[in-house]
Design an enzyme around this catalytic site. Sequence first.
Site, PDB file in Angstrom:
ATOM      1  CG  ASP A 154      -2.112  -0.938   1.191  1.00  0.00           C
ATOM      2  OD1 ASP A 154      -2.217  -1.939   0.141  1.00  0.00           O
ATOM      3  OD2 ASP A 154      -3.085  -0.776   2.191  1.00  0.00           O
ATOM      4  CG  HIS A 205       1.934   0.990   4.774  1.00  0.00           C
ATOM      5  ND1 HIS A 205       1.951  -0.196   5.479  1.00  0.00           N
ATOM      6  CD2 HIS A 205       1.554   0.767   3.859  1.00  0.00           C
ATOM      7  CE1 HIS A 205       0.360  -0.226   6.055  1.00  0.00           C
ATOM      8  NE2 HIS A 205       0.306   1.212   5.009  1.00  0.00           N
TER       9      HIS A 205
HETATM   10 ZN    ZN Z   1      -2.768   3.454   3.216  1.00  0.00          ZN
END
Ligand code: ZN
Length: 397
Positions: A217, A363
């Site tokens: 993400d 992430h």
């Molecule tokens: Zn996010």
Amino acid sequence: MQNNETTFPVFKSEKATATVRGYIGKEAESFDSGLNGGSFDPRNKLVIGYTILYQDDRIASIRFSEQKRHAGQPTELATRFMTLDLGSGRELAFKDLFVKTEGFGSLLYDYFKQDHGNDLSIAQQFGLLKLTPENIHQFWVEPGYIGFMLNFQNPTESQDQKRMSIAGTVLSGSVKPEYITAKKGDTPLPVAYIVSSKPKPADEIDPNGKMIALTFDDGPGPFTDRVLDVLKQYHAHATFFMIGRQVGGRATTVNRVVTEGNEIGNHSWDHVSLPTIGQPRLTQEILDTQRAIQAATGGYTPILMRPPYGAVNPAVQNYLTSQGLRTALWTADTQDWRHQDNSQSTYAAIMGAANDGQVILVHDIHQASVEAVERAVPELRQQGYQLVTMSELERYR
Ligand code: ZN
């Protein structure tokens, strides 16, 4: 097999994908068989790329560009247009667009006479009048227009053709209404049909084997290419939920994500909590991101949406559905953002979550997270996990 580089769209409709695949396979075969003898020479190369010119939920029009290079000879360039009926998966012929084919020649005649009336000889005018849809072999649909290749100085000649576009409205009455499409700007974003630009052979995923979907993400960012490198090295794939405003500056990376068989999902333009904003901003957050991804990749359109913070409400949900986007959450959160200076914790979180069918959230904007992924991917492969995209996981689990 020579040194070929082909990319092509994969549609939700397996039949449509099979048609495209069949065409690519045939081109590769005819290229290889034109090499007399077939000993490998790295200078022989076939490159096929594509652009989606139009798509909605019924049809897709694709332009393929081919470069064929035989060692020591100049590169040949060719363009091939293909319009698919996404229901049947069949490639449409130009005449399939018509309700009535008679009168097509005179329609063209009237249309070109406005621009070229004085340049056309009597013979050319007769040529146009005699033209039927069966004479047109290369055509496409684009927003507001139908285009085709025609040598209108010599309309039955297949050489020296030029691209022609006629406004769909001019053809109304002759062409079936579903092929008369809205102009650019008036069109809602097409329903998403492309899921990957580099399909894997169907047998590459073992449906009975263990599989995990790694999801990244908040990128793309400066470390995204490192994730792509390790995925590629270990024959792994993943899904990248991208923030729209970061896409334009990293178009090369974004395009690499899909050409290497990974999936891109939408993660909004600005990483806002979607239920807290009104409809106009929601539309922008979603569609600007879709368009940025399409622009960076030559038409790839995400079908998955990961709402920032996982936040949705019924209104947001309805809107996403109307745009052909499915909400894609996760089953295991590594909480990697909490320890950005400690790749060991993230590595341990990934390995701890590893289990068949898990969707793991990481992430790719934190260096420590990427280092953890660089350790975890080989380890997961070693343990026998197939690392697949979310759409692939949904298909099999
Ligand atoms: Zn996010």
